[in-house]
Scaffold this motif. Structure first.
Motif, PDB file in Angstrom:
ATOM      1  N   LYS A 160      -7.663   9.789   1.795  1.00  0.00           N
ATOM      2  CA  LYS A 160      -6.238   9.512   1.723  1.00  0.00           C
ATOM      3  C   LYS A 160      -5.764   8.944   3.052  1.00  0.00           C
ATOM      4  O   LYS A 160      -6.205   9.378   4.119  1.00  0.00           O
ATOM      5  CB  LYS A 160      -5.467  10.785   1.375  1.00  0.00           C
ATOM      6  N   MET A 161      -4.900   7.953   2.968  1.00  0.00           N
ATOM      7  CA  MET A 161      -4.293   7.345   4.154  1.00  0.00           C
ATOM      8  C   MET A 161      -2.803   7.646   4.157  1.00  0.00           C
ATOM      9  O   MET A 161      -2.121   7.508   3.145  1.00  0.00           O
ATOM     10  CB  MET A 161      -4.501   5.829   4.154  1.00  0.00           C
ATOM     11  N   TRP A 162      -2.311   8.067   5.313  1.00  0.00           N
ATOM     12  CA  TRP A 162      -0.883   8.190   5.544  1.00  0.00           C
ATOM     13  C   TRP A 162      -0.498   7.183   6.618  1.00  0.00           C
ATOM     14  O   TRP A 162      -1.262   6.937   7.558  1.00  0.00           O
ATOM     15  CB  TRP A 162      -0.521   9.599   6.001  1.00  0.00           C
ATOM     16  N   TYR A 163       0.684   6.611   6.522  1.00  0.00           N
ATOM     17  CA  TYR A 163       1.093   5.578   7.467  1.00  0.00           C
ATOM     18  C   TYR A 163       2.619   5.497   7.500  1.00  0.00           C
ATOM     19  O   TYR A 163       3.322   5.967   6.589  1.00  0.00           O
ATOM     20  CB  TYR A 163       0.494   4.219   7.088  1.00  0.00           C
ATOM     21  N   LYS A 164       3.127   4.884   8.564  1.00  0.00           N
ATOM     22  CA  LYS A 164       4.569   4.659   8.718  1.00  0.00           C
ATOM     23  C   LYS A 164       4.951   3.340   8.056  1.00  0.00           C
ATOM     24  O   LYS A 164       4.362   2.304   8.348  1.00  0.00           O
ATOM     25  CB  LYS A 164       4.929   4.616  10.202  1.00  0.00           C
ATOM     26  N   ASP A 165       5.969   3.384   7.196  1.00  0.00           N
ATOM     27  CA  ASP A 165       6.505   2.169   6.586  1.00  0.00           C
ATOM     28  C   ASP A 165       7.897   1.924   7.163  1.00  0.00           C
ATOM     29  O   ASP A 165       8.869   2.583   6.785  1.00  0.00           O
ATOM     30  CB  ASP A 165       6.571   2.303   5.063  1.00  0.00           C
ATOM     31  N   GLU A 166       7.987   0.964   8.080  1.00  0.00           N
ATOM     32  CA  GLU A 166       9.251   0.686   8.746  1.00  0.00           C
ATOM     33  C   GLU A 166      10.265   0.013   7.826  1.00  0.00           C
ATOM     34  O   GLU A 166      11.469   0.045   8.099  1.00  0.00           O
ATOM     35  CB  GLU A 166       9.009  -0.182   9.982  1.00  0.00           C
ATOM     36  N   ALA A 167       9.795  -0.596   6.741  1.00  0.00           N
ATOM     37  CA  ALA A 167      10.706  -1.233   5.795  1.00  0.00           C
ATOM     38  C   ALA A 167      11.345  -0.221   4.850  1.00  0.00           C
ATOM     39  O   ALA A 167      12.264  -0.572   4.103  1.00  0.00           O
ATOM     40  CB  ALA A 167       9.967  -2.304   4.990  1.00  0.00           C
ATOM     41  N   HIS A 168      10.852   1.006   4.865  1.00  0.00           N
ATOM     42  CA  HIS A 168      11.385   2.057   3.998  1.00  0.00           C
ATOM     43  C   HIS A 168      11.759   3.269   4.849  1.00  0.00           C
ATOM     44  O   HIS A 168      11.195   4.365   4.705  1.00  0.00           O
ATOM     45  CB  HIS A 168      10.379   2.438   2.916  1.00  0.00           C
ATOM     46  N   GLY A 169      12.691   3.047   5.769  1.00  0.00           N
ATOM     47  CA  GLY A 169      13.260   4.153   6.533  1.00  0.00           C
ATOM     48  C   GLY A 169      12.376   4.709   7.614  1.00  0.00           C
ATOM     49  O   GLY A 169      12.673   5.785   8.142  1.00  0.00           O
ATOM     50  N   SER A 170      11.271   4.029   7.946  1.00  0.00           N
ATOM     51  CA  SER A 170      10.278   4.583   8.886  1.00  0.00           C
ATOM     52  C   SER A 170       9.818   5.961   8.414  1.00  0.00           C
ATOM     53  O   SER A 170       9.717   6.912   9.188  1.00  0.00           O
ATOM     54  CB  SER A 170      10.852   4.646  10.309  1.00  0.00           C
ATOM     55  N   HIS A 171       9.526   6.029   7.108  1.00  0.00           N
ATOM     56  CA  HIS A 171       9.005   7.252   6.494  1.00  0.00           C
ATOM     57  C   HIS A 171       7.497   7.143   6.324  1.00  0.00           C
ATOM     58  O   HIS A 171       6.923   6.056   6.423  1.00  0.00           O
ATOM     59  CB  HIS A 171       9.666   7.485   5.133  1.00  0.00           C
ATOM     60  N   THR A 172       6.862   8.273   6.038  1.00  0.00           N
ATOM     61  CA  THR A 172       5.422   8.296   5.802  1.00  0.00           C
ATOM     62  C   THR A 172       5.123   8.060   4.327  1.00  0.00           C
ATOM     63  O   THR A 172       5.611   8.790   3.451  1.00  0.00           O
ATOM     64  CB  THR A 172       4.809   9.623   6.256  1.00  0.00           C
ATOM     65  N   PHE A 173       4.296   7.033   4.065  1.00  0.00           N
ATOM     66  CA  PHE A 173       3.804   6.731   2.733  1.00  0.00           C
ATOM     67  C   PHE A 173       2.303   7.045   2.683  1.00  0.00           C
ATOM     68  O   PHE A 173       1.671   7.247   3.724  1.00  0.00           O
ATOM     69  CB  PHE A 173       4.038   5.262   2.390  1.00  0.00           C
ATOM     70  N   SER A 174       1.739   7.036   1.486  1.00  0.00           N
ATOM     71  CA  SER A 174       0.320   7.366   1.343  1.00  0.00           C
ATOM     72  C   SER A 174      -0.378   6.381   0.416  1.00  0.00           C
ATOM     73  O   SER A 174       0.240   5.698  -0.400  1.00  0.00           O
ATOM     74  CB  SER A 174       0.153   8.788   0.803  1.00  0.00           C
ATOM     75  N   ALA A 175      -1.708   6.329   0.579  1.00  0.00           N
ATOM     76  CA  ALA A 175      -2.581   5.536  -0.287  1.00  0.00           C
ATOM     77  C   ALA A 175      -3.886   6.307  -0.442  1.00  0.00           C
ATOM     78  O   ALA A 175      -4.198   7.192   0.367  1.00  0.00           O
ATOM     79  CB  ALA A 175      -2.833   4.157   0.310  1.00  0.00           C
ATOM     80  N   VAL A 176      -4.674   5.964  -1.463  1.00  0.00           N
ATOM     81  CA  VAL A 176      -5.916   6.687  -1.735  1.00  0.00           C
ATOM     82  C   VAL A 176      -7.051   5.700  -1.972  1.00  0.00           C
ATOM     83  O   VAL A 176      -6.837   4.586  -2.458  1.00  0.00           O
ATOM     84  CB  VAL A 176      -5.748   7.637  -2.949  1.00  0.00           C
ATOM     85  N   SER A 177      -8.281   6.121  -1.605  1.00  0.00           N
ATOM     86  CA  SER A 177      -9.460   5.279  -1.781  1.00  0.00           C
ATOM     87  C   SER A 177     -10.674   6.162  -2.033  1.00  0.00           C
ATOM     88  O   SER A 177     -10.757   7.290  -1.528  1.00  0.00           O
ATOM     89  CB  SER A 177      -9.694   4.425  -0.537  1.00  0.00           C
ATOM     90  N   ARG A 178     -11.658   5.611  -2.749  1.00  0.00           N
ATOM     91  CA  ARG A 178     -12.935   6.304  -2.924  1.00  0.00           C
ATOM     92  C   ARG A 178     -14.065   5.638  -2.153  1.00  0.00           C
ATOM     93  O   ARG A 178     -15.165   6.173  -2.085  1.00  0.00           O
ATOM     94  CB  ARG A 178     -13.292   6.413  -4.408  1.00  0.00           C
ATOM     95  N   ASP A 179     -13.788   4.458  -1.577  1.00  0.00           N
ATOM     96  CA  ASP A 179     -14.849   3.776  -0.837  1.00  0.00           C
ATOM     97  C   ASP A 179     -14.427   3.337   0.560  1.00  0.00           C
ATOM     98  O   ASP A 179     -15.223   2.735   1.289  1.00  0.00           O
ATOM     99  CB  ASP A 179     -15.355   2.565  -1.634  1.00  0.00           C
ATOM    100  N   LEU A 180     -13.162   3.601   0.934  1.00  0.00           N
ATOM    101  CA  LEU A 180     -12.600   3.257   2.240  1.00  0.00           C
ATOM    102  C   LEU A 180     -12.370   1.755   2.424  1.00  0.00           C
ATOM    103  O   LEU A 180     -11.900   1.328   3.467  1.00  0.00           O
ATOM    104  CB  LEU A 180     -13.478   3.793   3.390  1.00  0.00           C
ATOM    105  N   TYR A 181     -12.646   0.973   1.393  1.00  0.00           N
ATOM    106  CA  TYR A 181     -12.397  -0.469   1.424  1.00  0.00           C
ATOM    107  C   TYR A 181     -11.217  -0.856   0.541  1.00  0.00           C
ATOM    108  O   TYR A 181     -10.441  -1.748   0.887  1.00  0.00           O
ATOM    109  CB  TYR A 181     -13.633  -1.239   0.954  1.00  0.00           C
ATOM    110  N   HIS A 182     -11.102  -0.235  -0.610  1.00  0.00           N
ATOM    111  CA  HIS A 182     -10.069  -0.570  -1.583  1.00  0.00           C
ATOM    112  C   HIS A 182      -9.095   0.603  -1.692  1.00  0.00           C
ATOM    113  O   HIS A 182      -9.518   1.743  -1.928  1.00  0.00           O
ATOM    114  CB  HIS A 182     -10.692  -0.875  -2.954  1.00  0.00           C
ATOM    115  N   TRP A 183      -7.805   0.302  -1.531  1.00  0.00           N
ATOM    116  CA  TRP A 183      -6.792   1.352  -1.444  1.00  0.00           C
ATOM    117  C   TRP A 183      -5.713   1.144  -2.506  1.00  0.00           C
ATOM    118  O   TRP A 183      -5.294   0.014  -2.771  1.00  0.00           O
ATOM    119  CB  TRP A 183      -6.161   1.361  -0.064  1.00  0.00           C
TER     120      TRP A 183
END
Length: 308
Positions: free
Chosen positions: A157-180
């Motif tokens: 799982k990846m968490w990151y800052k999205d400055e276009a959405h309030g500088s909130h933390t969003f998430s993404a998921v991957s099973r191979d670390l290449y495709h999210w």
């Protein structure tokens, strides 16, 4: 054999531009030592607007036991387009037989904040020779500060800052670390950056930098987060170079102990919205975390020994 050695303060200062920030620490399997990667801000450079925060590369320091960090230079070969560009906040992990780096990127050296940001993916067989794998498509064109954690075997799982959405933390998921696959907004109680996720004391934790210390959150499922009452590093410390708020931290959990690496501005003084004198200079510090199972605690003034 477990080593024990007292921590130094400050832990590290960049000997080129005195602008080490956004640290992350990982064990180097090939060299048998710890590597610290960080944003090498050009803090002693000419400042035109916010130019010295941009144009940064990724600095590298190493240590066999957590103290006595040796500057090793900067990562070569990251550029994929011409010009002097900006790299921020590396996240590095070892998985599936290779190292993966997710790093924030801006084209050129902006003097203001009005430019897009993206997160790039690199892989390597060692911690020096990185191969560009491409941009990670995420929830907007203004994303920085990736944190990646294996939340269950084979699922990352990846968490990151999205400055276009309030500088909130969003998430993404991957099973191979290449495709999210982008999931959802996860932390939205205030604007912040630098999410960092780890497990310690049987609890899943996230810390974020909300520019008035570090917010602390806990979760049962790496998705639904409850904020703890107590922030960390929200009161300046008394150790050398530690007399300011703490920022953008990484946590290393080893041998049942948790160590937090963070940066601060030891000469922090603000004059309006501009840097004043030595304000831009930074120092990386380390402190020990403890927990009662409900909250995290950090006495940044504590003298302690590494147990690495």
């Amino acid at each position: 054999m477990t080593k024990s050695k007292r921590v130094e303060a400050p832990l590290f200062r960049d000997p080129i531009y005195d602008g080490a920030s956004d640290p992350t620490v990982i064990w180097n399997r090939e060299e048998g030592c710890y590597y610290m990667f960080y944003t090498q801000r050009r803090s002693t450079s000419v400042q035109v607007g916010y130019s010295s925060i941009h144009g940064s590369v990724i600095g590298v320091a190493s240590s066999t036991d957590g103290t006595g960090w040796l500057y090793r230079g900067t990562l070569p070969g990251l550029d994929f387009e011409p010009g002097h560009n900006t790299f921020w906040a590396p996240e590095i992990l070892y998985a599936n037989g290779e190292y993966h780096m997710y790093v924030s990127y801006i084209t050129g050296i902006p003097t203001n904040w009005n430019y897009g940001r993206k997160i790039l993916h690199y892989t390597a067989d060692n911690l020096w020779k990185w191969k560009y794998r491409g941009e990670i498509p995420l929830s907007s064109g203004r994303v920085i500060d990736a944190c990646v954690y294996e939340v269950e075997p084979g699922t990352y799982k990846m968490w990151y800052k999205d400055e276009a959405h309030g500088s909130h933390t969003f998430s993404a998921v991957s099973r191979d670390l290449y495709h999210w696959e982008v999931l959802r907004e996860e932390i939205a109680d205030c604007a912040h950056e630098g999410p960092n996720v780890f497990e310690f004391g049987g609890v899943k934790w996230m810390i974020t930098d909300f520019w008035n210390g570090l917010g602390v959150y806990r979760s049962d499922d790496f998705t639904n987060w409850a904020r703890c009452d107590k922030a960390l590093l929200d009161v300046p410390g008394t150790r050398a170079g530690d007399g300011a708020l703490g920022h953008h931290a990484d946590v290393l959990v080893v041998n049942g102990e948790a160590y937090m690496f963070y940066f601060c501005h030891p000469y922090e003084q603000k004059k309006g919205d501009e840097f004043d004198g030595r304000h831009a200079l930074t120092a990386i510090q380390a402190a020990r975390l403890t927990t009662d199972g409900c909250s995290l605690f950090c006495d940044r003034n504590e003298e302690f020994e590494w147990r690495l």
